[in-house]
Design a protein around this motif. Structure first.
Motif, mmCIF file in Angstrom:
data_model
loop_
_atom_site.group_PDB
_atom_site.id
_atom_site.type_symbol
_atom_site.label_atom_id
_atom_site.label_comp_id
_atom_site.label_asym_id
_atom_site.label_seq_id
_atom_site.Cartn_x
_atom_site.Cartn_y
_atom_site.Cartn_z
ATOM 1 N N GLN A 1 0.733 -1.054 0.009
ATOM 2 C CA GLN A 1 0.114 -0.157 -0.060
ATOM 3 C C GLN A 1 0.957 1.211 0.158
ATOM 4 O O GLN A 1 0.721 2.107 -0.465
ATOM 5 N N SER A 2 1.690 1.352 0.936
ATOM 6 C CA SER A 2 2.726 2.521 0.853
ATOM 7 C C SER A 2 3.459 2.697 -0.389
ATOM 8 O O SER A 2 3.615 3.697 -1.088
ATOM 9 N N GLU B 1 1.278 4.195 -2.932
ATOM 10 C CA GLU B 1 0.829 5.660 -2.852
ATOM 11 C C GLU B 1 1.761 6.380 -2.985
ATOM 12 O O GLU B 1 1.688 7.690 -3.499
#
Length: 320
Positions: free
Chosen positions: A23-24, A27
């Motif tokens: 997810q990081s 992003e």
């Protein structure tokens, strides 16, 4: 041009919980939604050693190379771990980080209890110890990352002195039980229930290759100390700017240490036309492959975070 990024995760901190990492990454680097993602059967470390032309596992030897050697070279790296116990067997679940007081108490107890068997040398990271037996021990044990979630029968010590390692491990179980109730320890980790012996082999004879390796962290420091001629301390921004660098590798211990925003800008502006990223994923790894697309290739629908995670989880389950 930097072409490859390896997140070694050599202490397996991220391997068990990759969702936050993925997810990081997307992003900070949304262009990865348009990349190709696939699960690789090799762990990140094995992928790196394969890329650098090392035969076999170089992890312990490379990590040891960055340390001042004791009188005799260590035979094992000793790591705190959590073993998942079941009725009939057990498996390695994680490497456990230790608070400073826990590390100090265990260091002292190990030194005293095994005084006649081996000497213990502390590592500045306080994540593991180096073990120098008083006599030669002919036993081979694997680095923990290669054994995650596998049942014990697949990673037992091998060699004529394998029983010695098993005996030491049994004695350590009792030491840990006693230390857990020591008044000198206030924050004993609940998951710590064993110590893991990993063999320290020889530094590989690195083959010559037209490759530039840079990065940060213990593995990269070990590569420099082990005389990998391709290892150079070059900032990532410099590697991006060097258009003559046709084969570059960036090595980091943790995904948080990489400036993914800078990677994203380099991809968007065309400073990098092709990139391969290897990140941990349970006992395996994920390869992210990106190439600058031509206009006619944009028909391919990009991932969303949900569809990406579902695909990776399905692929991993099928591979097991």
């Amino acid at each position: 041009m930097i072409q490859q990024i390896y997140i070694t995760d050599y202490l397996s901190d991220a391997a068990a919980q990759p969702t936050d990492m993925i997810q990081s990454l997307v992003e900070q680097c949304p262009i990865f939604f348009g990349a190709q993602w696939q699960v690789n059967s090799l762990s990140p470390l094995k992928s790196l050693w394969q890329r650098l032309g090392a035969s076999g596992d170089a992890t312990s030897a490379v990590l040891c190379a960055r340390m001042p050697l004791p009188v005799a070279p260590p035979a094992f790296c000793l790591l705190p771990v959590h073993l998942g116990l079941r009725r009939d067997t057990f498996s390695l679940q994680s490497i456990v980080p230790l608070a400073a007081d826990v590390y100090a108490v265990l260091s002292e107890r190990l030194k005293n209890h095994f005084l006649q068997e081996f000497t213990i040398h502390e590592d500045p990271s306080q994540r593991y110890w180096w073990v120098v037996p008083v006599r030669e021990i002919n036993a081979q044990t694997q680095w923990p990352q290669y054994c995650l979630y596998q049942q014990a029968m697949h990673w037992q010590p091998q060699g004529p002195d394998a029983s010695v390692i098993r005996q030491w491990t049994n004695e350590i179980q009792m030491l840990l039980h006693e230390a857990a109730y020591s008044p000198a320890v206030t924050n004993w980790p609940e998951t710590l229930n064993s110590l893991w012996f990993a063999s320290v082999g020889h530094i590989p004879a690195w083959p010559a290759m037209p490759l530039t390796v840079s990065g940060q962290g213990d593995i990269f420091s070990g590569l420099q100390a082990s005389r990998l001629t391709a290892a150079q301390s070059i900032p990532m921004s410099t590697m991006f700017a060097d258009q003559k660098m046709t084969d570059g590798v960036w090595v980091a211990d943790q995904w948080q240490a990489v400036n993914w925003a800078e990677v994203s800008r380099a991809l968007q502006t065309g400073r990098i036309s092709a990139l391969r990223v290897v990140i941990p994923f349970a006992e395996r790894s994920i390869e992210i492959g990106y190439k600058k697309q031509f206009r006619w290739q944009f028909w391919r629908k990009p991932y969303t975070l949900q569809t990406l995670l579902q695909q990776l989880e399905t692929t991993l389950a099928a591979a097991r």
